[in-house]
Write a protein that holds these residues in place. Structure first.
Motif, short mmCIF file in Angstrom:
data_model
loop_
_atom_site.label_atom_id
_atom_site.label_comp_id
_atom_site.label_asym_id
_atom_site.label_seq_id
_atom_site.Cartn_x
_atom_site.Cartn_y
_atom_site.Cartn_z
N GLU A 196 0.81 -1.23 0.00
CA GLU A 196 0.00 0.00 0.00
C GLU A 196 0.84 1.27 0.00
OE1 GLU A 196 -2.42 -0.75 3.40
OE2 GLU A 196 -3.97 -1.84 2.28
N GLN A 197 2.11 1.15 0.35
CA GLN A 197 2.98 2.33 0.39
C GLN A 197 3.89 2.47 -0.82
OE1 GLN A 197 4.48 3.15 4.63
NE2 GLN A 197 4.01 0.97 4.68
N LEU A 198 3.80 1.55 -1.75
CA LEU A 198 4.67 1.58 -2.92
C LEU A 198 4.36 2.77 -3.83
CD1 LEU A 198 4.69 -2.21 -3.87
CD2 LEU A 198 6.48 -0.93 -2.70
N ARG A 199 5.38 3.23 -4.53
CA ARG A 199 5.26 4.32 -5.48
C ARG A 199 5.34 3.76 -6.91
NH1 ARG A 199 10.63 6.77 -3.24
NH2 ARG A 199 11.04 4.58 -3.72
N PRO A 200 4.96 4.53 -7.92
CA PRO A 200 5.02 4.04 -9.30
C PRO A 200 6.42 3.59 -9.72
CG PRO A 200 3.66 5.99 -9.20
CD PRO A 200 4.28 5.84 -7.84
N GLN A 201 7.45 4.24 -9.19
CA GLN A 201 8.82 3.89 -9.58
C GLN A 201 9.33 2.62 -8.92
OE1 GLN A 201 7.85 6.60 -7.86
NE2 GLN A 201 9.51 7.49 -6.61
N ASP A 202 8.57 2.09 -7.95
CA ASP A 202 8.98 0.85 -7.27
C ASP A 202 8.45 -0.36 -8.03
OD1 ASP A 202 10.07 2.44 -5.21
OD2 ASP A 202 8.14 2.53 -4.19
N LYS A 203 9.20 -1.47 -7.93
CA LYS A 203 8.79 -2.72 -8.58
C LYS A 203 8.75 -3.85 -7.56
CE LYS A 203 12.15 -2.45 -11.55
NZ LYS A 203 13.11 -2.78 -12.64
N VAL A 204 7.75 -4.73 -7.71
CA VAL A 204 7.61 -5.88 -6.83
C VAL A 204 7.56 -7.15 -7.65
CG1 VAL A 204 6.02 -7.09 -5.29
CG2 VAL A 204 6.50 -4.69 -4.90
N THR A 205 8.32 -8.15 -7.22
CA THR A 205 8.25 -9.50 -7.76
C THR A 205 7.88 -10.42 -6.61
OG1 THR A 205 10.01 -8.98 -9.34
CG2 THR A 205 9.52 -11.31 -8.97
N ILE A 206 7.03 -11.41 -6.86
CA ILE A 206 6.65 -12.35 -5.80
C ILE A 206 7.06 -13.76 -6.21
CG2 ILE A 206 4.77 -13.34 -4.44
CD1 ILE A 206 3.23 -10.75 -4.75
N VAL A 207 7.87 -14.38 -5.37
CA VAL A 207 8.28 -15.77 -5.54
C VAL A 207 7.72 -16.55 -4.37
CG1 VAL A 207 10.24 -17.38 -5.60
CG2 VAL A 207 10.39 -15.17 -6.79
N THR A 208 7.04 -17.65 -4.65
CA THR A 208 6.51 -18.50 -3.58
C THR A 208 7.23 -19.85 -3.62
OG1 THR A 208 4.74 -19.40 -4.97
CG2 THR A 208 4.25 -17.42 -3.69
N TYR A 209 7.22 -20.51 -2.48
CA TYR A 209 7.86 -21.83 -2.46
C TYR A 209 7.19 -22.74 -1.43
CZ TYR A 209 10.43 -20.23 1.72
OH TYR A 209 10.77 -19.75 2.97
N ALA A 210 7.09 -24.00 -1.83
CA ALA A 210 6.65 -25.08 -0.95
C ALA A 210 7.42 -26.31 -1.42
CB ALA A 210 5.13 -25.27 -1.04
N SER A 211 6.74 -27.30 -1.99
CA SER A 211 7.45 -28.45 -2.54
C SER A 211 8.25 -28.04 -3.78
CB SER A 211 6.47 -29.57 -2.88
OG SER A 211 5.80 -30.00 -1.71
N GLY A 212 7.87 -26.94 -4.39
CA GLY A 212 8.60 -26.36 -5.51
C GLY A 212 8.51 -24.85 -5.41
N GLU A 213 9.27 -24.17 -6.25
CA GLU A 213 9.25 -22.71 -6.23
C GLU A 213 8.51 -22.20 -7.46
OE1 GLU A 213 12.59 -24.51 -8.14
OE2 GLU A 213 11.99 -24.56 -6.05
N ASP A 214 7.91 -21.01 -7.34
CA ASP A 214 7.06 -20.51 -8.41
C ASP A 214 7.17 -18.99 -8.49
OD1 ASP A 214 4.93 -20.69 -10.42
OD2 ASP A 214 3.69 -19.72 -8.91
N LEU A 215 7.25 -18.49 -9.72
CA LEU A 215 7.21 -17.05 -9.93
C LEU A 215 5.75 -16.64 -9.97
CD1 LEU A 215 8.67 -14.38 -10.53
CD2 LEU A 215 8.63 -14.99 -12.96
#
Length: 530
Positions: A196-215
């Motif tokens: 909620e505090q991110l600005r337009p110039q900021d970028k977020v990538t989400i990686v999840t992992y359990a039995s395998g990893e996922d973008l």
């Protein structure tokens, strides 16, 4: 006919003992086998045992902390350590006192993290350096003849709008062990606060992992918050925990979106329970220590109970030049990722080391309070290749030494053969000389900042509110670790000292601390003494 009922009674007794937690389950299983061997009708009893809720093994893991010893200035006048801005120990200890209703394990208590959980009103830097260095000397409440030297550092503050563009990778553990209300649901709330505090110039990538990893989310601008939040809200817990491969993927993604001169940081949210792939602690730590050379920092957010690997969380953040926080409730998430976001993300000084040289003409003995796993060799201070802690925008760092002045009785016996220093030419105007070495972000050569500690002190009651409160927190932490150096100071004394310094308290943190002191007292052996 007589033997069989006796066997039945023994087996039922074993069943009761297991249910009460007084007999290991494997002993009970031997009783079941004996009953079956003589032809007794034991199946119903076996079914009753198997249907009972089994106790969950507590596998929480903490690094062993050996309390710093007392040193003789004539033999070892110099003390060197790395700064620490982690706060995870404080909130984890709070969880034990408030949710678990028990005193924390001794090794869960790191004094410097308890003290540095709070911000102190040190002067803002005004010169060329990115932080100010402040000292104060007061009479010790622990040792009758001792003084406490407080060293306080305040980094320059930056508002969110002043921060450089951020490239953030959220690395989220969605394994089965995260399926608890104080784990993945709290992770989602925490990441929502940050998003909620991110600005337009900021970028977020989400990686999840359990039995395998996922973008789960490719790099996405902070302007597209709805897209980021939808991915966060869809997260579900299931599977084993393959942390090592996911960390590799997170670094790959962070490198692809690297912002030159910006904030490049991986933020892992997990209980630290890695059980697939590379799980060796030193291997994981070494991998992250190597990756930090790429300019990408690694911060850890710990969650949960029962299987929580606190040692892994704290040490991986240290290796990755990041921060370690333990999130036990929404209020803590707000503190770390809302009120203190700039200090969580933006580094203003790297590899910050403190070296204190004590004056043998005025100080006989000393001990560093806390920082046990941050102690450095004296030769490491001038070696710019030796890693140390980083300081974020607006951070305050506090360190305390307890010292015995020359001529006063201390912790150690007087030496039979070593004559005390009484040279008339000795400098008796200073207790110590404080050296701070740091690097500007992205620079390889360090800068030195030095100042003396005058040989004068005030009574504790006349000290600043911040100093009294910091000493109260240190006393609380020492008491939780067994009170080795608290002498005659008891819980009520700690409570009175904290109450005398309870203001200012903008966010109610000091009031909460006072409640924690009361809770610790009620759970301690001291409270049940006649």
């Amino acid at each position: 006919m007589i033997v069989k009922p006796k066997l039945l009674v023994v087996s039922l007794s074993g069943l009761l003992l297991v249910a009460c937690g007084k007999m290991p389950a494997q002993q009970m299983s031997m009783g079941k086998m004996a009953a079956v061997e003589v032809g007794m009708p034991a199946p119903s009893m076996v079914n009753a045992y198997e249907s009972m809720p089994q106790p969950i093994e507590n596998t929480e893991n903490y690094q062993k902390v050996e309390t710093n010893p007392v040193y003789v200035v004539a033999q070892q006048p110099v003390s060197t350590f790395s700064v620490d801005v982690d706060t995870g120990s404080y909130s984890n200890v709070r969880r034990f006192l408030t949710r678990e209703g028990q005193l924390p394990p001794v090794d869960a208590v790191r004094i410097e993290e308890m003290v540095n959980y709070f911000n102190y009103d040190y002067p803002n830097p005004t010169g060329q350096h990115p932080f100010s260095v402040n000292t104060e000397v007061v009479n010790s409440p622990w040792q009758p003849n001792a003084k406490i030297i407080k060293i306080g550092i305040k980094a320059k503050d930056l508002e969110m709008k002043q921060l450089p563009a951020a490239n953030l990778v959220f690395l989220v553990d969605v394994s089965g062990s995260m399926d608890a209300e104080n784990k993945l649901p709290l992770v989602k709330k925490t990441l929502t606060l940050l998003t909620e505090q991110l600005r337009p110039q900021d970028k977020v990538t989400i990686v999840t992992y359990a039995s395998g990893e996922d973008l789960a989310l490719a790099p996405t601008s902070g302007a597209n918050k709805d897209k980021i939040l939808k991915v966060i809200h869809r997260l579900k817990a299931d599977g084993a925990t393959s942390g090592e491969r996911a960390i590799q993927l997170a670094y790959e993604q962070a490198q692809k979106s690297y912002i030159q001169g910006g904030i490049n940081r991986i933020l892992i949210a997990t209980d630290g329970d890695f059980n697939v792939g590379i799980t060796n602690f030193e291997t994981l730590k070494g991998m992250i220590a190597e990756k930090r050379k790429s300019g990408i920092s690694f911060s850890t957010f710990g969650f949960g109970t029962g299987n929580y690997d606190e040692q892994l969380m704290e040490q991986l953040a240290d290796a990755g030049d990041g921060n370690y926080s333990y999130i036990d409730n929404e209020r803590e998430a707000e503190k770390v990722l809302q009120r203190q976001l700039s200090s969580t993300l933006a580094t203003v000084a790297q590899d910050v080391k403190i070296q204190v040289e004590f004056n043998p003409a005025t100080v006989k003995e000393y001990r560093l309070i806390g920082y046990e796993n941050r102690v450095l060799k004296n030769e490491d201070f001038n070696n710019d290749r030796v890693d140390a802690g980083d300081i974020g925008a607006g951070h305050t760092v506090t360190a305390l030494y307890e010292v015995i002045p020359v001529g006063q009785k201390g912790w150690l016996s007087e030496s039979r053969y070593q004559a005390p220093s009484n040279s008339s030419k000795a400098n008796k105007q200073e207790y110590a000389y404080v050296n701070v070495r740091y690097k500007q972000p992205q620079k390889s050569q360090s800068v030195l900042l030095s100042q003396p500690v005058p040989a004068r002190s005030v009574a504790l009651a006349q000290a600043s509110s911040d100093t009294r409160f910091a000493i109260a927190v240190a006393s609380y932490a020492q008491q939780l670790r067994g009170g080795q150096y608290n002498a005659n100071m008891k819980w009520d004394d700690i409570l009175k000292l904290a109450q005398s310094a309870a203001l200012p308290d903008e966010f109610g943190l000091r009031a909460e601390f006072i409640d924690l002191v009361k809770a610790a007292k009620s759970l301690s052996a001291e409270s049940v003494k006649p």
